[in-house]
Design a protein around this motif. Structure first.
Motif, short mmCIF file in Angstrom:
data_model
loop_
_atom_site.label_atom_id
_atom_site.label_comp_id
_atom_site.label_asym_id
_atom_site.label_seq_id
_atom_site.Cartn_x
_atom_site.Cartn_y
_atom_site.Cartn_z
N THR A 458 -0.41 10.84 -12.40
CA THR A 458 -1.53 11.66 -11.95
C THR A 458 -1.05 13.06 -11.57
N LYS A 459 -2.00 13.98 -11.43
CA LYS A 459 -1.65 15.35 -11.02
C LYS A 459 -1.00 15.35 -9.64
N ASN A 460 -1.51 14.53 -8.74
CA ASN A 460 -0.98 14.51 -7.38
C ASN A 460 0.48 14.02 -7.35
N ILE A 461 0.80 13.05 -8.19
CA ILE A 461 2.19 12.56 -8.24
C ILE A 461 3.11 13.65 -8.77
N LEU A 462 2.72 14.29 -9.87
CA LEU A 462 3.56 15.33 -10.45
C LEU A 462 3.66 16.56 -9.54
N SER A 463 2.58 16.87 -8.84
CA SER A 463 2.62 18.00 -7.89
C SER A 463 3.59 17.73 -6.76
N PHE A 464 3.63 16.49 -6.31
CA PHE A 464 4.56 16.10 -5.25
C PHE A 464 6.01 16.24 -5.75
N VAL A 465 6.25 15.78 -6.97
CA VAL A 465 7.59 15.88 -7.55
C VAL A 465 8.00 17.34 -7.69
N LYS A 466 7.07 18.17 -8.13
CA LYS A 466 7.35 19.61 -8.30
C LYS A 466 7.63 20.28 -6.97
N LYS A 467 6.94 19.84 -5.93
CA LYS A 467 7.13 20.42 -4.59
C LYS A 467 8.53 20.15 -4.07
N GLU A 476 -3.10 19.99 -17.62
CA GLU A 476 -4.43 20.15 -17.01
C GLU A 476 -5.29 18.91 -17.19
N GLN A 477 -5.12 18.20 -18.31
CA GLN A 477 -6.02 17.09 -18.62
C GLN A 477 -5.78 15.84 -17.78
N LEU A 478 -4.72 15.83 -16.96
CA LEU A 478 -4.43 14.65 -16.15
C LEU A 478 -5.47 14.45 -15.07
N LYS A 479 -5.73 13.18 -14.76
CA LYS A 479 -6.63 12.90 -13.64
C LYS A 479 -5.90 13.20 -12.33
N LYS A 480 -6.66 13.56 -11.32
CA LYS A 480 -6.05 13.99 -10.05
C LYS A 480 -5.36 12.84 -9.33
N GLY A 481 -6.06 11.72 -9.18
CA GLY A 481 -5.46 10.55 -8.54
C GLY A 481 -5.36 10.67 -7.04
N MET A 482 -4.79 9.63 -6.43
CA MET A 482 -4.63 9.59 -4.97
C MET A 482 -3.50 10.49 -4.51
N GLU A 483 -3.61 10.97 -3.28
CA GLU A 483 -2.51 11.71 -2.68
C GLU A 483 -1.29 10.79 -2.54
N VAL A 484 -0.10 11.37 -2.66
CA VAL A 484 1.12 10.59 -2.45
C VAL A 484 1.23 10.22 -0.98
N GLY A 485 1.49 8.94 -0.71
CA GLY A 485 1.58 8.49 0.68
C GLY A 485 3.01 8.52 1.20
N VAL A 584 14.08 9.94 -11.31
CA VAL A 584 13.76 8.70 -12.03
C VAL A 584 12.81 7.84 -11.19
N ALA A 585 13.14 7.67 -9.92
CA ALA A 585 12.34 6.81 -9.04
C ALA A 585 10.92 7.34 -8.88
N LEU A 586 10.79 8.63 -8.64
CA LEU A 586 9.48 9.23 -8.39
C LEU A 586 8.57 9.15 -9.61
N THR A 587 9.15 9.33 -10.79
CA THR A 587 8.33 9.40 -12.00
C THR A 587 8.08 8.05 -12.65
N GLN A 592 -0.20 5.48 -8.45
CA GLN A 592 0.02 5.73 -7.02
C GLN A 592 1.51 5.76 -6.70
N LEU A 593 1.85 6.62 -5.74
CA LEU A 593 3.24 6.72 -5.27
C LEU A 593 3.23 6.70 -3.76
N HIS A 594 4.03 5.81 -3.18
CA HIS A 594 4.16 5.70 -1.72
C HIS A 594 5.63 5.73 -1.35
N ILE A 595 5.96 6.44 -0.27
CA ILE A 595 7.36 6.57 0.15
C ILE A 595 7.46 6.19 1.63
N MET A 596 8.41 5.30 1.92
CA MET A 596 8.53 4.76 3.27
C MET A 596 9.95 4.87 3.80
#
Length: 605
Positions: A458-467, A476-485, A584-587, A592-596
């Motif tokens: 999702t866009k939110n996962i890739l945005s988190f990785v880019k950050k 652009e065509q990717l769905k937004k998806g849930m925020e990374v937790g 590798v792990a993030l992608t 959904q992506l969750h980090i604890m």
């Protein structure tokens, strides 16, 4: 505009009739097989030779028809073969079924399924060129006798989606017709490329490189002019772990290939060396200890003496190799490793190199017992020289150059055929191959294909990785998806409880629970062992697979720490590996992506 309802209705009716026809063909083949088997023992020796061939053919045909029964074809082509002929509909599938004009996907004419409607040419077995007119092309995904996906295009209309039923994105549910239907013409050229010499298929997870490699194996093994060279039993596929091995074991038979040896490098080495022990990825108590130990072993490997021969026990040989390079603490660690009978990838590589030097070739010695004329039992040995017509090395970037050279030493001079599958940019282990020159391999431009990432994140996962500082594109065509937790949790029990809440909120097709070190995961494996959708593994083991939901656990201040006061080379290598490993792990996450853990990722990088 095409009439989608009419096309779908006609397609379903045709599919139903074909399935009935195949079922009838399967029943008749089984009857013929049964008759042959029942009369076999009453035949003369010469007649048995003939009948054995008939039985073998019918056994194979039964297996093929069982495959076709649920998924009869994946492409329909309406063609005019000659000017004075009428329009004909032909279908392409995993195997042929002449009664319904279904042809094998490796038939020369099958290249038309990758062409646009219009004039098409293909090469005949005698070398001649056949020109036809392709009027219409429909692409299918058929599972359990039901159409899951259908698109259509013709000379008059561009390609349109006729029907699509939601299907799982879980890798273990990947169906061959879906793969084949979506293959590009360029990928077909890769499959059919000249068989002699190395071939590289490179690309990130989700790009289809592994599937493409296995299709190349299937083509070489089934192509009429090559099948004598590339017999199933002469092909070896190297995978990273038993999970991948199981996946390959299911997919290859789907392509009509059985009896291919699918193994890990460690399993292969254990058999050659006749080792009675266990394989361990890395040895030591802490990551720091493991890294230094492995780094010193690599130095020993690359400075291996010329006068060491395969005469003594395995650990005696290793002790001699490591003696001058280990610190006192590492010598103690090695003695403990010896007592446990544990070998890592570097140990096995060193032993294989010494074995090769001592014997000239890698071979396997098999012990067996025979009864003599006097009734006594005698032990005998059979030495089998290892020679493969084709090797596939999955995730080649995780191999030491020395390991790849050992594999190359077993490839037949007639074929020199190795398919390297992976991504040189995703190296997550010490000492692995960096350049093809290291193994004496020259990759010509027409012998390699680089596949682009098929973004299913999702866009939110890739945005988190880019950050986090990774240089990636976000389509652009990717769905937004849930925020990374991201969750600050102090204990494993808290992490496990949080995971239970997350996975209880939705019906996921697959969940990956990842940690940097395997030692951290024992409680997670115990807690989720009964849930087949949940896969617990290290970040290293997750390379090459994807999950609907990824949950990274155990993040703390020193998770991705790099060292000081050690060799500069080790420091730089560790920093690079840590960064690639986290990427590798993030992608691996699709939806959904969750980090604890005790810290947020941005605070420790």
């Amino acid at each position: 505009m095409i009439n989608k309802e009419k096309i779908l209705s006609q397609a379903r009716a045709h599919l139903a009739n074909v399935c009935i026809s195949i079922k009838k063909g399967l029943s008749e083949t089984k009857k013929t097989l049964k008759i042959s088997e029942e009369k076999f023992n009453s035949l003369s020796y010469g007649e048995k030779m003939v009948e054995r061939g008939i039985i073998s053919y019918n056994q194979k045909r039964v297996d093929e028809l069982k495959h076709l029964e649920g998924s009869p074809y994946f492409v329909r082509c309406d063609v005019i073969f000659d000017i004075d002929e009428k329009e004909t509909s032909v279908y392409f599938a995993k195997f042929g079924f002449d009664q319904e004009s279904i042809y094998s996907w490796i038939a020369p004419a099958s290249v038309m399924r990758f062409e646009k409607p219009g004039g098409v040419q293909y090469k005949l077995p005698d070398g001649g060129i056949k020109t036809i007119k392709l009027l219409r092309k429909d692409q299918y995904m058929i599972v359990d006798k039901k159409i899951k996906f259908l698109s259509s295009e013709s000379i008059d209309t561009s390609r349109e989606l006729v029907y699509e039923e939601y299907f799982s994105t879980q890798k273990s549910g990947f169906i061959l017709p879906e793969i084949v239907a979506q293959m590009e013409k360029a990928q077909d050229q890769v499959i059919r490329a000249y068989h002699i010499g190395p071939f590289l298929i490179s690309g990130p997870a989700g790009s289809g490189k592994t599937t493409l490699a296995l299709h190349r194996v299937a083509y070489l093994a089934q192509s009429p002019d090559l099948s004598d060279i590339y017999t199933s039993k002469s092909i070896i596929v190297f995978v990273q772990d038993n999970g991948t091995r199981e996946y390959f074991s299911h997919l290859l038979p789907e392509l009509g290939i059985n009896d291919v040896l699918i193994t890990t490098f460690s399993q292969w080495a254990f058999e050659i060396l006749n080792i009675d022990g266990k394989f361990i990825d890395r040895y030591g108590d802490t990551e720091y200890e493991k890294d230094l130990y492995e780094f010193q072993k690599l130095k020993a490997l690359r400075d291996l003496g010329k006068n060491i021969y395969f005469k003594n026990g395995n650990f005696t040989l290793l002790e001699k190799v490591y003696k001058k390079i280990f610190s006192e603490q590492q010598k103690v660690l090695f003695q403990r490793q010896k007592e446990e009978g544990a070998y890592d990838r570097i140990d096995l590589t060193i032993l294989l190199q010494i074995f090769l030097k001592s014997n000239g070739r890698l071979n396997i010695v098999k012990n067996y017992r025979v009864q003599q004329n006097n009734g006594k039992i005698k032990n005998k040995k059979e030495v089998s020289q290892l020679e493969y017509s084709l090797a596939v090395v999955d995730e080649f970037q995780n191999y030491l150059p020395e390991q790849l050279k050992l594999i190359k030493s077993c490839i037949s001079e007639k074929s020199q055929s190795i398919v390297y599958v992976g991504d040189m940019a995703q190296q997550v282990k010490f000492g692995t191959i960096r350049q093809w020159e290291e193994i004496g391999e020259k990759m010509e431009q027409d012998r390699k294909v680089v596949l682009e990432k098929v973004y299913r994140n999702t866009k939110n996962i890739l945005s988190f990785v880019k950050k986090l500082g990774y240089d990636i594109e976000i389509p652009e065509q990717l769905k937004k998806g849930m925020e990374v937790g991201e969750y600050i949790l102090e204990t494993k029990d808290q992490e496990i409880e949080k995971i239970k809440k997350i996975i209880g909120e939705d019906n996921f097709s697959s969940v990956g629970i990842l940690a940097k070190e395997n030692e951290y995961l024992s409680e997670f494996k115990e807690s989720f062992v009964k849930n087949e959708k949940i896969h617990v593994m290290t970040m290293n083991e997750a390379q090459g697979v994807e999950f609907d939901v990824v949950i990274i656990v155990g993040i703390k201040e020193d998770t991705f720490v790099s060292y000081e006061n050690v060799q500069k080379e080790l420091i730089e290598e560790k920093k690079r590996i840590n960064r690639d490993l986290l990427y590798v792990a993030l992608t691996r996450a699709i939806s959904q992506l969750h980090i604890m853990g005790k810290e947020k990722l941005e605070n420790i990088l």
